[in-house]
Design a protein around this motif. Structure first.
Motif, short mmCIF file in Angstrom:
data_model
loop_
_atom_site.label_atom_id
_atom_site.label_comp_id
_atom_site.label_asym_id
_atom_site.label_seq_id
_atom_site.Cartn_x
_atom_site.Cartn_y
_atom_site.Cartn_z
N GLN A 165 0.82 -1.20 0.00
CA GLN A 165 0.00 0.00 0.00
C GLN A 165 0.86 1.27 0.00
O GLN A 165 1.86 1.35 0.71
CB GLN A 165 -0.90 -0.01 1.24
CG GLN A 165 -1.80 1.18 1.36
CD GLN A 165 -2.65 1.10 2.62
OE1 GLN A 165 -2.33 0.38 3.55
NE2 GLN A 165 -3.71 1.86 2.65
N GLU A 166 0.44 2.25 -0.80
CA GLU A 166 1.15 3.53 -0.83
C GLU A 166 0.95 4.25 0.49
O GLU A 166 -0.13 4.23 1.07
CB GLU A 166 0.66 4.39 -1.99
CG GLU A 166 1.48 5.65 -2.15
CD GLU A 166 1.11 6.46 -3.38
OE1 GLU A 166 1.68 7.56 -3.52
OE2 GLU A 166 0.27 6.02 -4.17
N CYS A 167 2.00 4.89 0.97
CA CYS A 167 1.98 5.63 2.23
C CYS A 167 2.38 7.07 1.98
O CYS A 167 2.83 7.42 0.89
CB CYS A 167 2.96 5.00 3.22
SG CYS A 167 2.65 3.27 3.53
N PHE A 168 2.24 7.88 3.01
CA PHE A 168 2.51 9.30 2.87
C PHE A 168 3.28 9.80 4.08
O PHE A 168 3.10 9.30 5.19
CB PHE A 168 1.20 10.07 2.74
CG PHE A 168 0.41 9.63 1.53
CD1 PHE A 168 0.62 10.22 0.31
CD2 PHE A 168 -0.49 8.58 1.62
CE1 PHE A 168 -0.06 9.80 -0.82
CE2 PHE A 168 -1.19 8.14 0.51
CZ PHE A 168 -0.98 8.75 -0.71
N LEU A 169 4.14 10.78 3.83
CA LEU A 169 4.87 11.42 4.93
C LEU A 169 4.01 12.55 5.48
O LEU A 169 3.44 13.33 4.73
CB LEU A 169 6.20 11.99 4.43
CG LEU A 169 7.23 10.99 3.96
CD1 LEU A 169 8.46 11.72 3.43
CD2 LEU A 169 7.63 10.04 5.07
N ARG A 170 3.93 12.61 6.81
CA ARG A 170 3.21 13.68 7.48
C ARG A 170 4.15 14.30 8.50
O ARG A 170 4.87 13.59 9.19
CB ARG A 170 1.97 13.14 8.21
CG ARG A 170 0.99 12.41 7.34
CD ARG A 170 0.12 13.39 6.58
NE ARG A 170 -0.90 12.67 5.84
CZ ARG A 170 -1.00 12.68 4.53
NH1 ARG A 170 -0.16 13.37 3.81
NH2 ARG A 170 -1.95 12.02 3.93
N GLU A 171 4.12 15.61 8.57
CA GLU A 171 4.93 16.31 9.56
C GLU A 171 4.01 16.82 10.66
O GLU A 171 2.99 17.45 10.39
CB GLU A 171 5.67 17.48 8.91
CG GLU A 171 6.61 18.20 9.86
CD GLU A 171 7.42 19.29 9.18
OE1 GLU A 171 8.18 19.97 9.88
OE2 GLU A 171 7.29 19.47 7.95
N ASP A 172 4.36 16.54 11.93
CA ASP A 172 3.52 17.02 13.02
C ASP A 172 3.92 18.43 13.41
O ASP A 172 4.85 19.02 12.84
CB ASP A 172 3.53 16.04 14.21
CG ASP A 172 4.87 15.95 14.93
OD1 ASP A 172 5.73 16.84 14.77
OD2 ASP A 172 5.06 14.96 15.66
N GLU A 173 3.22 18.99 14.39
CA GLU A 173 3.45 20.37 14.79
C GLU A 173 4.83 20.59 15.39
O GLU A 173 5.31 21.71 15.48
CB GLU A 173 2.37 20.84 15.78
CG GLU A 173 2.33 20.10 17.10
CD GLU A 173 1.58 18.77 17.04
OE1 GLU A 173 1.59 18.05 18.05
OE2 GLU A 173 1.01 18.41 16.00
N GLY A 225 7.54 19.20 14.02
CA GLY A 225 8.50 18.98 12.95
C GLY A 225 8.93 17.53 12.77
O GLY A 225 9.81 17.24 11.97
N ARG A 226 8.32 16.60 13.53
CA ARG A 226 8.66 15.18 13.38
C ARG A 226 7.91 14.60 12.18
O ARG A 226 6.75 14.94 11.94
CB ARG A 226 8.30 14.41 14.65
CG ARG A 226 9.24 14.74 15.81
CD ARG A 226 8.84 13.94 17.00
NE ARG A 226 7.50 14.39 17.39
CZ ARG A 226 7.08 14.58 18.62
NH1 ARG A 226 7.88 14.34 19.62
NH2 ARG A 226 5.87 15.00 18.87
N ILE A 227 8.58 13.72 11.48
CA ILE A 227 8.00 13.09 10.29
C ILE A 227 7.39 11.74 10.68
O ILE A 227 8.00 10.96 11.42
CB ILE A 227 9.09 12.87 9.21
CG1 ILE A 227 9.74 14.20 8.82
CG2 ILE A 227 8.51 12.16 8.00
CD1 ILE A 227 8.82 15.20 8.18
N HIS A 228 6.19 11.48 10.17
CA HIS A 228 5.48 10.22 10.42
C HIS A 228 5.06 9.64 9.07
O HIS A 228 4.68 10.38 8.17
CB HIS A 228 4.25 10.44 11.29
CG HIS A 228 4.56 11.09 12.59
ND1 HIS A 228 4.97 10.38 13.70
CD2 HIS A 228 4.55 12.39 12.97
CE1 HIS A 228 5.18 11.21 14.70
NE2 HIS A 228 4.94 12.44 14.28
N PRO A 288 -0.99 4.60 11.07
CA PRO A 288 0.44 4.37 10.88
C PRO A 288 0.63 3.16 9.94
O PRO A 288 -0.28 2.35 9.78
CB PRO A 288 0.94 4.01 12.29
CG PRO A 288 -0.10 4.53 13.22
CD PRO A 288 -1.40 4.47 12.47
N ILE A 289 1.81 3.06 9.34
CA ILE A 289 2.06 1.90 8.48
C ILE A 289 2.06 0.64 9.35
O ILE A 289 2.13 0.71 10.58
CB ILE A 289 3.37 2.03 7.67
CG1 ILE A 289 4.59 2.05 8.58
CG2 ILE A 289 3.32 3.24 6.78
CD1 ILE A 289 5.90 1.93 7.82
#
Length: 175
Positions: free
Chosen positions: A32-40, A42-45, A62-63
């Protein structure tokens, strides 16, 4: 066994690849395709594609994380992930990687897993509230006016008909 006691502790493994500018989860057969998300902060998830659930809320999970307690299972999960990677022949190698792999290990407890599940629910509540606020803003301007606003609804996973009417009713209830 990795852990000496029967503690409530596991190693959680997450494994994904970056292939042709797309991030994919290697621990599920569909990759499955996933996506990078940045939290408030600055951490990448790394998250799954957001989905609209039956309750109308949007969730981005989450993956895949597989929890293991022994070395045999740990190695099996890693082998399966490696086997899912995109590879091909090149002039230098018989099996050349066509991707960049990201393997993550984390010590987790049942309590931490439960808290993360609660976090997904809280994030869904926040996204739902954001949808309601956008609908309030659109409603304050009158009926949908242009393609930009229709695209905004589409990006939020809404359709002009039933979702619009349902959220409009929720907005009125908030007033």
């Amino acid at each position: 066994k990795i852990f000496q006691s029967d503690e409530d502790m596991f190693i959680e493994i997450r494994f994904c690849e970056l292939y042709q500018s797309k991030l994919r989860d290697l621990l599920i057969p569909e990759k499955q395709e996933c996506f990078l998300r940045e939290d408030e902060n600055g951490r990448i998830h790394i998250r799954t594609q957001p989905i609209i659930c039956d309750d109308g809320k949007i969730r981005a999970y989450p993956i895949t994380g597989i929890r293991v307690r022994d070395e045999e299972k740990l190695l099996e999960v890693i082998r399966d992930g490696i086997g899912s990677r995109n590879v091909g022949n090149s002039t230098l190698h018989d099996k050349s990687s066509r991707s960049h792999a990201f393997l993550e290990f984390e010590l987790v407890t049942t309590e931490l897993i439960k808290l993360r599940e609660e976090l997904v629910e809280k994030e869904a509540d926040i996204l739902h509230l954001e949808k309601v606020l956008i609908m309030l803003w659109l409603e304050s301007r009158g009926k949908l006016k242009d393609d930009k606003e229709l695209k905004l609804l589409s990006d939020l996973g809404l359709k002009e008909d039933k979702d619009y009417d349902r959220l409009k009713a929720e907005c009125k209830a908030l007033n």
